[in-house]
Motif scaffolding. Structure first.
Motif, PDB file in Angstrom:
ATOM      1  N   PHE A 235      71.173  36.498  15.850  1.00 41.18           N
ATOM      2  CA  PHE A 235      69.941  35.723  15.973  1.00 41.18           C
ATOM      3  C   PHE A 235      69.596  35.525  17.438  1.00 41.18           C
ATOM      4  N   SER A 236      68.319  35.290  17.652  1.00 36.57           N
ATOM      5  CA  SER A 236      67.833  34.900  18.973  1.00 36.57           C
ATOM      6  C   SER A 236      67.114  33.568  18.800  1.00 36.57           C
ATOM      7  N   CYS A 237      67.669  32.515  19.403  1.00 36.91           N
ATOM      8  CA  CYS A 237      67.087  31.181  19.225  1.00 36.91           C
ATOM      9  C   CYS A 237      67.518  30.295  20.382  1.00 36.91           C
ATOM     10  N   GLU A 238      66.548  29.663  21.042  1.00 36.71           N
ATOM     11  CA  GLU A 238      66.855  28.776  22.168  1.00 36.71           C
ATOM     12  C   GLU A 238      67.115  27.338  21.711  1.00 36.71           C
ATOM     13  N   ASP A 239      66.594  26.954  20.566  1.00 38.90           N
ATOM     14  CA  ASP A 239      66.747  25.583  20.072  1.00 38.90           C
ATOM     15  C   ASP A 239      67.225  25.631  18.617  1.00 38.90           C
ATOM     16  N   CYS A 240      68.531  25.747  18.457  1.00 41.14           N
ATOM     17  CA  CYS A 240      69.112  25.897  17.111  1.00 41.14           C
ATOM     18  C   CYS A 240      68.817  24.684  16.237  1.00 41.14           C
ATOM     19  N   ARG A 241      68.902  23.484  16.811  1.00 44.68           N
ATOM     20  CA  ARG A 241      68.642  22.267  16.019  1.00 44.68           C
ATOM     21  C   ARG A 241      67.181  22.203  15.597  1.00 44.68           C
ATOM     22  N   GLY A 242      66.274  22.517  16.520  1.00 46.74           N
ATOM     23  CA  GLY A 242      64.846  22.509  16.196  1.00 46.74           C
ATOM     24  C   GLY A 242      64.522  23.522  15.101  1.00 46.74           C
ATOM     25  N   MET A 243      65.123  24.705  15.190  1.00 45.26           N
ATOM     26  CA  MET A 243      64.885  25.735  14.173  1.00 45.26           C
ATOM     27  C   MET A 243      65.467  25.304  12.830  1.00 45.26           C
ATOM     28  N   ALA A 244      66.639  24.665  12.867  1.00 38.82           N
ATOM     29  CA  ALA A 244      67.259  24.187  11.627  1.00 38.82           C
ATOM     30  C   ALA A 244      66.359  23.152  10.955  1.00 38.82           C
ATOM     31  N   ARG A 245      65.829  22.214  11.735  1.00 38.91           N
ATOM     32  CA  ARG A 245      64.909  21.206  11.179  1.00 38.91           C
ATOM     33  C   ARG A 245      63.670  21.892  10.599  1.00 38.91           C
ATOM     34  N   HIS A 246      63.137  22.873  11.339  1.00 40.07           N
ATOM     35  CA  HIS A 246      61.941  23.590  10.878  1.00 40.07           C
ATOM     36  C   HIS A 246      62.194  24.243   9.513  1.00 40.07           C
ATOM     37  N   ILE A 247      63.321  24.909   9.379  1.00 43.83           N
ATOM     38  CA  ILE A 247      63.651  25.585   8.112  1.00 43.83           C
ATOM     39  C   ILE A 247      63.733  24.556   6.981  1.00 43.83           C
ATOM     40  N   MET A 248      64.387  23.435   7.229  1.00 51.69           N
ATOM     41  CA  MET A 248      64.526  22.420   6.184  1.00 51.69           C
ATOM     42  C   MET A 248      63.171  21.821   5.814  1.00 51.69           C
ATOM     43  N   PHE A 249      62.288  21.613   6.806  1.00 52.90           N
ATOM     44  CA  PHE A 249      60.950  21.096   6.495  1.00 52.90           C
ATOM     45  C   PHE A 249      60.118  22.122   5.726  1.00 52.90           C
ATOM     46  N   VAL A 250      60.266  23.396   6.068  1.00 53.47           N
ATOM     47  CA  VAL A 250      59.554  24.450   5.322  1.00 53.47           C
ATOM     48  C   VAL A 250      60.005  24.435   3.862  1.00 53.47           C
ATOM     49  N   LEU A 251      61.316  24.342   3.645  1.00 55.77           N
ATOM     50  CA  LEU A 251      61.834  24.326   2.273  1.00 55.77           C
ATOM     51  C   LEU A 251      61.353  23.099   1.506  1.00 55.77           C
ATOM     52  N   GLU A 252      61.304  21.956   2.186  1.00 56.43           N
ATOM     53  CA  GLU A 252      60.811  20.726   1.538  1.00 56.43           C
ATOM     54  C   GLU A 252      59.343  20.889   1.149  1.00 56.43           C
ATOM     55  N   GLY A 253      58.554  21.457   2.059  1.00 55.52           N
ATOM     56  CA  GLY A 253      57.132  21.691   1.771  1.00 55.52           C
ATOM     57  C   GLY A 253      56.938  22.654   0.622  1.00 55.52           C
ATOM     58  N   LEU A 254      57.760  23.695   0.579  1.00 51.56           N
ATOM     59  CA  LEU A 254      57.668  24.664  -0.516  1.00 51.56           C
ATOM     60  C   LEU A 254      58.026  24.003  -1.848  1.00 51.56           C
ATOM     61  N   GLU A 255      59.009  23.107  -1.807  1.00 52.68           N
ATOM     62  CA  GLU A 255      59.404  22.413  -3.046  1.00 52.68           C
ATOM     63  C   GLU A 255      58.259  21.547  -3.576  1.00 52.68           C
ATOM     64  N   ILE A 256      57.595  20.834  -2.690  1.00 54.10           N
ATOM     65  CA  ILE A 256      56.458  20.009  -3.113  1.00 54.10           C
ATOM     66  C   ILE A 256      55.343  20.901  -3.647  1.00 54.10           C
ATOM     67  N   SER A 257      55.065  21.999  -2.954  1.00 51.75           N
ATOM     68  CA  SER A 257      54.028  22.937  -3.406  1.00 51.75           C
ATOM     69  C   SER A 257      54.364  23.509  -4.777  1.00 51.75           C
ATOM     70  N   ALA A 258      55.635  23.841  -4.978  1.00 48.40           N
ATOM     71  CA  ALA A 258      56.050  24.415  -6.262  1.00 48.40           C
ATOM     72  C   ALA A 258      55.743  23.463  -7.410  1.00 48.40           C
ATOM     73  N   GLN A 259      55.883  22.155  -7.162  1.00 53.75           N
ATOM     74  CA  GLN A 259      55.665  21.165  -8.222  1.00 53.75           C
ATOM     75  C   GLN A 259      54.212  20.713  -8.351  1.00 53.75           C
ATOM     76  N   THR A 260      53.423  20.879  -7.298  1.00 54.82           N
ATOM     77  CA  THR A 260      52.055  20.349  -7.335  1.00 54.82           C
ATOM     78  C   THR A 260      50.996  21.432  -7.520  1.00 54.82           C
ATOM     79  N   ILE A 261      50.996  22.431  -6.661  1.00 51.14           N
ATOM     80  CA  ILE A 261      49.951  23.466  -6.748  1.00 51.14           C
ATOM     81  C   ILE A 261      50.476  24.791  -7.260  1.00 51.14           C
TER      82      ILE A 261
END
Length: 198
Positions: free
Chosen positions: A146-172
């Motif tokens: 991998f190439s990543c300068e901010d591992c923690r920021g990317m980890a948070r981003h991935i978790m927020f994307v997954l959370e958003g996808l979960e809400i989308s899966a249940q709503t729209i």
């Protein structure tokens, strides 16, 4: 707790899970769980005091089972990229599973509760997911995957994307292709696959 009590408690949680999947959290009563289990009200109260306590235990049980399935799927020689891809693929399965999910009940439970509660299980799971993801990304960077300068920021981003996808899966609603696009974007952003990969 004896073996028989442990089995009885597990049975109650399994049956309660079905009730929560069917009705959400708000509409479930102790009577519903008593009827689903085929036990007496007193029998249920020996193990649990209310639906909130039962629901938290159901969430813990489900989380542990999901962790066990994921851990068992990881090959001994798996690279960081292999593990991340496997994790995202497992998340995709969960996102596309429209039935037999606790998502609606989970959001009802937390919307009904105080916004900030000490020991919030969802927050603990999210924070734990970020830490694990951060270590995984750092390992991939160290190994040159991998190439990543901010591992923690990317980890948070991935978790927020997954959370958003979960809400989308249940709503729209969400398609397999939409989830694949997000997985592909994550893997490309980390440099795990080439930009021209399909």
């Amino acid at each position: 707790m004896g073996d028989k009590s442990v089995q009885k408690r597990k049975y109650i949680l399994e049956m309660a899970r079905k009730v929560f999947v069917e009705k959400g959290f708000k509409k479930v009563t102790m009577k519903d769980i008593v009827e689903a289990c085929g036990i007496s009200r007193g029998g249920l109260y020996l193990y649990f005091s209310d639906t909130g306590q039962i629901f938290l235990e159901v969430m813990k049980m489900e989380s542990q089972e999901a962790d066990d399935v994921f851990s068992d799927s990881i090959a001994e020689d798996a690279t960081a990229a292999d593990i991340l891809f496997l994790f995202l693929r497992e998340q995709k399965k969960e996102l596309l599973r429209r039935n037999d999910t606790l998502t609606q009940a989970i959001y009802e439970f937390y919307f009904q509760s105080e916004p900030v509660r000490k020991g919030n299980m969802l927050k603990r799971q999210f924070d734990s997911g970020v830490k694990i993801m951060e270590r995984l990304i750092a390992m991939g960077v160290e190994q040159g995957e991998f190439s990543c300068e901010d591992c923690r920021g990317m980890a948070r981003h991935i978790m927020f994307v997954l959370e958003g996808l979960e809400i989308s899966a249940q709503t729209i609603g969400i398609t397999s292709e939409a989830v694949d696009r997000e997985i592909l974007f994550i893997m490309k952003f980390l440099g795990a696959i080439e930009d021209n990969a399909q």
